[in-house]
Design an enzyme around this catalytic site. Structure first.
Site, PDB file in Angstrom:
ATOM      1  N   HIS A 161      -4.821  -2.383   7.810  1.00 44.66           N
ATOM      2  CA  HIS A 161      -5.506  -3.505   8.441  1.00 44.66           C
ATOM      3  C   HIS A 161      -5.791  -4.617   7.423  1.00 44.66           C
ATOM      4  O   HIS A 161      -5.783  -4.397   6.206  1.00 44.66           O
ATOM      5  CB  HIS A 161      -6.826  -3.039   9.047  1.00 44.66           C
ATOM      6  N   GLU A 239      -9.896   6.167   9.940  1.00 43.55           N
ATOM      7  CA  GLU A 239     -10.150   6.342   8.518  1.00 43.55           C
ATOM      8  C   GLU A 239     -10.995   7.597   8.279  1.00 43.55           C
ATOM      9  O   GLU A 239     -11.690   8.078   9.179  1.00 43.55           O
ATOM     10  CB  GLU A 239     -10.860   5.105   7.948  1.00 43.55           C
TER      11      GLU A 239
END
Length: 358
Positions: A161, A239
């Site tokens: 990202h 994550e």
């Protein structure tokens, strides 16, 4: 008279998860004659995955010998025996896929399972260690084998990202933290990544993303650039959970939690206080990888995720120890590309390429 075959299977991982292999032997249940042996490394995996892969290899070998035979499986894995016997539920996603494959090998009722002590499973265990040590069953080095071409691979374009308010200071930002949005710089980085992939001619079958805000936002920008209608979410791509470390910088964590921070770099099973281990992340990321390969075989998939899942997939492709994640750097909106073949081979084609925002 129905033929009786005996399968003894095992699997092992040096690191759990770590470099793993399976072993399986098929015998005539009446005479004890060895009819087939199987032993192969499978990259980075857990003990349980390796044990299931050993079972599947043994069942496949037995099916080649006689698909009508009555099969007795003996393993020293209580988990596999109980799950395949139907007495324990299969809960973990990657175990479900493997159990499904094993159940499909023979019709119901044709295979029975029993647990044996480890010392009674030495033959299969030896095949595991021979595979891990690069030996044949005779104890001599195995010859180098070039895998046959199995067609086009599945391509995963792994995209981190773009930047968030925590990125510049390299602060820990896990799945249990504040879940920040992209900042303007991060949006520009995502747009640059989309243009970069378009210039390369990437035409993905799908764009997958972690459920976290920064990955969804990055994925939406990239998908629009590439002309992909929908972004699909896979929770296993989130994550790692950093627990109490979330929001703190590397230096601050090292100062506040010196022992735990040091253990984190030495042991893949160590957890940040209130957080998640690398081993746990590797298992769920592997489950996501297996689903991806099954659903989008031989196609290209853009996977928008985070630092840790990308590093885990790279170690999986390279058959590197899981702790090798600490020796990699993945920049914001960087691109890494891995090709996965159906025979289990993989190729890291690009790593940490950061597109220009110009």
């Amino acid at each position: 008279m129905t033929r009786q075959l005996l399968i003894e299977a095992d699997g092992g991982s040096r690191g759990n998860p770590g470099r793993a292999a399976y072993g399986a032997v098929v015998k005539d249940a009446v005479t004890g004659e060895v009819l087939a042996e199987r032993g192969e490394t499978i990259g980075i995996a857990s003990n349980n995955v390796a044990e299931y892969r050993g079972l599947i290899a043994g069942l496949a070998a037995a099916h080649e010998i006689d698909p009508t035979a009555q099969i007795a499986v003996r393993m020293d894995s209580k988990l596999v025996v109980e799950q395949m016997s139907g007495r324990w539920q299969v809960k973990h996603p990657d175990m479900k896929l493997l159990a499904k494959e094993a159940f499909a090998a023979f019709p119901p009722g044709q295979v029975t399972y029993s647990w044996i002590p480890r010392e009674q499973n030495k033959h299969a265990d030896r095949l595991v260690n021979d595979a891990l040590d690069g030996r044949t069953s005779a104890g001599v080095p195995a010859p180098t084998v070039v895998a046959a071409d199995t067609g086009d691979p599945t391509i995963t374009v792994l995209l981190r990202h773009g930047a968030t308010p925590l990125t510049a200071d390299r602060r820990y930002s896990g799945s249990g933290g504040s879940d920040p949005d992209l900042i303007d710089v991060g949006r520009a980085q995502a747009a640059a990544a989309g243009r970069h992939l378009a210039d390369l001619g990437v035409t993905p079958a799908v764009v997958l993303a972690s459920p976290m805000a920064r990955t969804r936002q990055t994925a939406e920008i990239v998908a629009e650039t590439l002309g992909v209608t929908d972004v699909l979410i896979d929770d296993d791509l989130r994550e790692i959970a950093f627990g109490d470390w979330d929001g703190y910088s590397f230096a601050e964590v090292r100062e506040r939690w010196p022992a735990e921070h040091a253990a984190w770099f030495r042991n893949s099973r160590a957890k940040p206080p209130g957080g998640e281990s690398l081993e746990s992340v590797a298992l769920r990321v592997e489950a996501a990888r297996l689903r991806l390969l099954e659903t989008y075989a031989r196609r290209t998939v853009v996977v928008v995720t985070h630092v840790t899942p990308i590093k885990v997939l790279v170690t999986r492709a390279l058959e590197a120890p899981l702790e090798a994640v600490h020796r990699m750097d993945i920049g914001p909106a960087s691109v890494s590309t891995v090709a996965w073949w159906t025979d289990g081979n993989a190729s890291l084609r690009t790593f940490n390429q950061i597109p220009s925002a110009d």
